[in-house]
Design a protein around this motif. Structure first.
Motif, mmCIF file in Angstrom:
data_model
loop_
_atom_site.group_PDB
_atom_site.id
_atom_site.type_symbol
_atom_site.label_atom_id
_atom_site.label_comp_id
_atom_site.label_asym_id
_atom_site.label_seq_id
_atom_site.Cartn_x
_atom_site.Cartn_y
_atom_site.Cartn_z
ATOM 1 N N ARG A 364 0.836 -1.201 0.000
ATOM 2 C CA ARG A 364 0.000 0.000 0.000
ATOM 3 C C ARG A 364 0.876 1.259 0.000
ATOM 4 O O ARG A 364 0.619 2.206 -0.750
ATOM 5 C CB ARG A 364 -0.920 -0.038 1.220
ATOM 6 N N LYS A 365 1.928 1.244 0.804
ATOM 7 C CA LYS A 365 2.824 2.400 0.869
ATOM 8 C C LYS A 365 3.604 2.569 -0.435
ATOM 9 O O LYS A 365 3.800 3.696 -0.904
ATOM 10 C CB LYS A 365 3.786 2.239 2.041
ATOM 11 N N GLU A 366 4.042 1.473 -1.003
ATOM 12 C CA GLU A 366 4.804 1.547 -2.257
ATOM 13 C C GLU A 366 3.961 2.167 -3.365
ATOM 14 O O GLU A 366 4.469 2.903 -4.219
ATOM 15 C CB GLU A 366 5.259 0.149 -2.664
ATOM 16 N N LEU A 367 2.657 1.888 -3.362
ATOM 17 C CA LEU A 367 1.756 2.448 -4.372
ATOM 18 C C LEU A 367 1.264 3.843 -3.995
ATOM 19 O O LEU A 367 0.540 4.470 -4.767
ATOM 20 C CB LEU A 367 0.556 1.514 -4.576
ATOM 21 N N GLY A 368 1.645 4.316 -2.828
ATOM 22 C CA GLY A 368 1.280 5.669 -2.420
ATOM 23 C C GLY A 368 -0.185 5.837 -2.095
ATOM 24 O O GLY A 368 -0.751 6.933 -2.263
ATOM 25 N N ILE A 369 -0.832 4.783 -1.625
ATOM 26 C CA ILE A 369 -2.251 4.862 -1.272
ATOM 27 C C ILE A 369 -2.374 5.339 0.167
ATOM 28 O O ILE A 369 -1.852 4.717 1.098
ATOM 29 C CB ILE A 369 -2.936 3.492 -1.453
ATOM 30 N N ASN A 370 -3.097 6.478 0.354
ATOM 31 C CA ASN A 370 -3.254 7.044 1.688
ATOM 32 C C ASN A 370 -4.601 7.771 1.778
ATOM 33 O O ASN A 370 -5.442 7.644 0.882
ATOM 34 C CB ASN A 370 -2.093 7.990 2.008
ATOM 35 N N GLU A 371 -4.771 8.534 2.834
ATOM 36 C CA GLU A 371 -6.068 9.179 3.068
ATOM 37 C C GLU A 371 -6.408 10.242 2.032
ATOM 38 O O GLU A 371 -7.555 10.679 1.945
ATOM 39 C CB GLU A 371 -6.105 9.794 4.472
ATOM 40 N N SER A 372 -5.445 10.647 1.225
ATOM 41 C CA SER A 372 -5.705 11.645 0.177
ATOM 42 C C SER A 372 -5.985 11.021 -1.192
ATOM 43 O O SER A 372 -6.276 11.745 -2.154
ATOM 44 C CB SER A 372 -4.517 12.608 0.066
ATOM 45 N N SER A 373 -5.889 9.712 -1.292
ATOM 46 C CA SER A 373 -5.978 9.040 -2.590
ATOM 47 C C SER A 373 -7.392 9.039 -3.139
ATOM 48 O O SER A 373 -8.364 8.819 -2.418
ATOM 49 C CB SER A 373 -5.484 7.596 -2.466
ATOM 50 N N ARG A 374 -7.480 9.285 -4.434
ATOM 51 C CA ARG A 374 -8.743 9.192 -5.167
ATOM 52 C C ARG A 374 -8.599 8.028 -6.138
ATOM 53 O O ARG A 374 -7.891 8.111 -7.149
ATOM 54 C CB ARG A 374 -9.031 10.505 -5.906
ATOM 55 N N ILE A 375 -9.280 6.942 -5.830
ATOM 56 C CA ILE A 375 -9.091 5.677 -6.546
ATOM 57 C C ILE A 375 -10.169 5.505 -7.606
ATOM 58 O O ILE A 375 -11.361 5.643 -7.318
ATOM 59 C CB ILE A 375 -9.149 4.470 -5.583
ATOM 60 N N LEU A 376 -9.749 5.173 -8.817
ATOM 61 C CA LEU A 376 -10.689 4.877 -9.899
ATOM 62 C C LEU A 376 -10.615 3.396 -10.254
ATOM 63 O O LEU A 376 -9.534 2.860 -10.498
ATOM 64 C CB LEU A 376 -10.362 5.713 -11.144
ATOM 65 N N LEU A 377 -11.769 2.749 -10.256
ATOM 66 C CA LEU A 377 -11.906 1.364 -10.708
ATOM 67 C C LEU A 377 -12.867 1.346 -11.886
ATOM 68 O O LEU A 377 -13.737 2.214 -12.004
ATOM 69 C CB LEU A 377 -12.460 0.476 -9.589
ATOM 70 N N ILE A 378 -12.736 0.349 -12.739
ATOM 71 C CA ILE A 378 -13.677 0.162 -13.841
ATOM 72 C C ILE A 378 -14.202 -1.262 -13.772
ATOM 73 O O ILE A 378 -13.431 -2.217 -13.916
ATOM 74 C CB ILE A 378 -13.029 0.435 -15.210
ATOM 75 N N SER A 379 -15.488 -1.392 -13.514
ATOM 76 C CA SER A 379 -16.118 -2.716 -13.557
ATOM 77 C C SER A 379 -16.428 -3.005 -15.014
ATOM 78 O O SER A 379 -17.384 -2.476 -15.585
ATOM 79 C CB SER A 379 -17.392 -2.744 -12.716
ATOM 80 N N THR A 380 -15.602 -3.817 -15.638
ATOM 81 C CA THR A 380 -15.634 -3.990 -17.091
ATOM 82 C C THR A 380 -16.776 -4.848 -17.597
ATOM 83 O O THR A 380 -17.057 -4.856 -18.797
ATOM 84 C CB THR A 380 -14.305 -4.600 -17.568
ATOM 85 N N GLU A 381 -17.431 -5.587 -16.716
ATOM 86 C CA GLU A 381 -18.544 -6.437 -17.146
ATOM 87 C C GLU A 381 -19.522 -6.634 -16.003
ATOM 88 O O GLU A 381 -19.173 -6.522 -14.830
ATOM 89 C CB GLU A 381 -18.026 -7.795 -17.622
ATOM 90 N N GLY A 382 -20.757 -6.939 -16.374
ATOM 91 C CA GLY A 382 -21.751 -7.329 -15.395
ATOM 92 C C GLY A 382 -21.786 -8.837 -15.260
ATOM 93 O O GLY A 382 -20.779 -9.528 -15.440
#
Length: 412
Positions: A364-382
Motif C-alpha cells: 500500500r505504501k509503495e503504491l502511495g495509497i493514503n487518506e488523500s488518494s482518489r481511486i478509480l476502478l472500472i467494472s468492465t462487465e456485469g
C-alpha cells in the motif's frame, strides 16, 4: 493456486516517456472516436459511481467505479473497441475518413452494396466476440467467433444469439487467436482482434482507441482527477488505451496505474519481475474464473505503453475477484450496488485487501495509497454468466481466503 497476493513494481516506470509516442490517444483524437461511437442510437454514457462509504472504510479520499454493465445493452465494455475498429475497417474500404461516417450510413443499402459480402472473425472468451457479432449483425454482415477451451456455454449462447458462427475450441486463448488468423487467411475474412503482433498492429490500435473513449467519458464525469487507477490487464489493450489517454490528459500529474491479473495468466506481472523488464508470456490452460483476463501473451503495442507507465502489477488467485464481486453486490449503507462479473470485480478485491490487510501495508505504501488518494476502478462487465455470478455471490463460491494472507512486494 497461489497462496499470496503478489505485487511487483515496475523498474521501467517513466523510462523514455514521450507523449508523441502515444499521440493516437490525445484528447482530440479520442474525441473523434467517441463522436463516432455516439452515432449509434443505442449509445449511452455509462455511469460513474462514487462509493463514499467504501472510501471512508478504506481510509482513502474517494473510490469511484465506472460501471460498464450498461454498455450498449451488452453487459460489458468490449463493444467500444469492436464498434470503432470495424467502422475504421469499413471507412478504409470506402476510402472515407471516419469523421465523415456514422453508424446509420454504414447500414445503408448503397454502402452495403459497395462493401460486398464481408465476414469478421475473432477469438474471444465471450465479451469481445459478442461485441463483434453484435456490430456485424447490426450492419447486416457476418461473423465467425471462436472461443478457447473451458469457455462459458452461456457466453457461447449469447454470441450465437447475435447470429455468429461460434464454437468453443480445444486450445487456450492464444492458440485460438492463431487458429482464427489461419481461418481468416484461408477465407479472406477480416480479423478483428485486440492483441497485436508484428504485421498486425493497425486494427488492435483502433480497438485500443475505442477503449480509450471510456477514459474520455470518465474525464468528463469525475469531479477531480484520480490519483490511482486499477486496471485489469488481459493482453493489455484496454489497460493500455485507458493509461495512454490519462497520460495525455494529465501530463503534469498522471494517475498511478496498477495492473491486476489472475495468477494463472499474469504475463505483465512476470514481465515486471524480470530484472530487464522484458515482455514475458504465460502458457498452459490458464484456468481461472476471470475468463476475460486469461491471456498469456501481451499485446506488444500495449506492452510498450504499460511497461513505461505502470507503477506495478498485482497477481492474485480467483478468491480475490470473488471477494470483489460480493463487495460490489452488497455495498456499505449509502453506496450504490454494482453487479460485476468475474473479470470486472478483481480490482475491487485487490483494493480492498491492500487497504485492510496489515500484511499488505508495504505494498500500500509503495503504491502511495493514503487518506488523500482518489481511486478509480472500472467494472468492465456485469453478470455475463448469470449462473456463475449467482454461484459466487449468492452461494459463496470461491470463499474468502481463510489462510493467513501474506503479501509479497518486490521493489526494483
Amino acid at each position: 493456486m497461489s497462496d499470496v497476493l503478489k505485487i511487483e513494481s515496475n523498474r521501467r516506470l517513466y523510462a523514455n516517456v514521450d507523449l508523441t509516442d502515444v499521440h493516437e490517444f490525445s484528447d482530440s483524437e479520442i474525441e473523434k472516436v467517441l463522436s463516432f461511437q455516439k452515432t449509434h442510437e443505442a449509445y449511452k454514457e455509462t455511469p460513474l459511481k462514487s462509493l463514499d462509504a467504501m472510501a471512508e472504510h478504506l481510509n482513502v479520499s474517494k473510490v469511484y467505479v465506472k460501471d460498464e454493465s450498461y454498455r450498449f445493452g451488452l453487459n460489458a465494455f468490449k463493444v467500444m473497441g469492436g464498434i470503432y475498429s470495424i467502422a475504421c475497417c469499413l471507412a478504409e474500404k470506402l476510402q472515407l475518413p471516419i469523421e465523415k461516417l456514422s453508424f446509420d450510413m454504414l447500414k445503408t443499402g448503397e454502402v452495403k452494396k459497395e462493401l460486398g459480402d464481408l465476414t469478421f472473425i475473432s477469438a474471444t472468451d465471450g465479451n469481445h466476440g459478442r461485441g463483434i457479432a453484435w456490430v456485424a449483425r447490426e450492419l447486416g454482415l457476418k461473423s465467425v467467433i471462436r472461443m478457447p477451451k473451458g469457455s462459458s456455454l452461456k457466453r457461447l449462447a449469447a454470441i450465437r444469439a447475435e447470429g455468429a458462427d461460434a464454437e468453443i475450441c480445444d486450445v487456450n486463448y492464444d492458440e485460438t487467436v492463431r487458429l482464427c488468423e489461419q481461418i481468416a487467411r484461408k477465407n479472406d475474412y477480416l480479423m478483428i482482434q485486440d492483441t497485436a503482433w508484428p504485421g498486425y498492429e493497425k486494427i488492435p490500435l483502433w480497438i485500443m482507441q475505442g477503449y480509450a473513449a471510456i477514459a474520455k467519458e470518465i474525464s468528463e464525469q469525475i469531479p477531480e482527477p484520480p490519483t490511482h487507477i486499477f486496471l485489469q490487464a488481459g493482453v493489455g489493450s484496454y489497460a493500455g488505451g485507458i493509461a495512454a489517454y490519462f497520460l495525455h490528459k494529465y501530463p503534469d500529474a498522471p494517475p498511478k496505474i496498477v495492473l491486476v491479473e489472475p495468477d494463472q495468466a499474469d504475463c505483465y506481472f512476470q514481465s515486471f519481475a524480470r530484472e530487464d523488464g522484458a515482455m514475458q508470456s504465460v502458457g498452459g490452460d490458464m484456468a481461472t474464473i476471470m475468463a476475460g483476463l486469461a491471456c498469456g501473451e501481451p499485446n506488444h503495442t500495449a506492452f510498450e505503453i504499460l511497461s513505461r507507465y505502470t507503477y506495478g502489477a498485482v497477481s492474485c488467485p480467483d478468491e480475490v475477484t470473488a471477494l470483489g464481486m460480493r463487495i460490489y453486490g452488497n455495498p456499505l449503507y449509502g453506496d450504490p450496488q454494482v453487479v460485476s462479473g468475474e473479470s470486472g470485480a478483481v480490482t475491487m478485491g485487490v483494493l480492498y485487501l491492500l487497504c485492510t490487510e496489515v500484511s499488505l501495508e508495504n505494498g500500500r505504501k509503495e503504491l502511495g495509497i493514503n487518506e488523500s488518494s482518489r481511486i478509480l476502478l472500472i467494472s468492465t462487465e456485469g453478470d455475463t454468466d448469470p449462473q456463475s455470478y449467482r454461484e459466487i455471490v449468492w452461494k459463496g463460491g470461491y470463499p474468502n481466503l481463510k489462510r493467513d494472507l501474506r503479501g509479497e512486494l518486490n521493489v526494483g
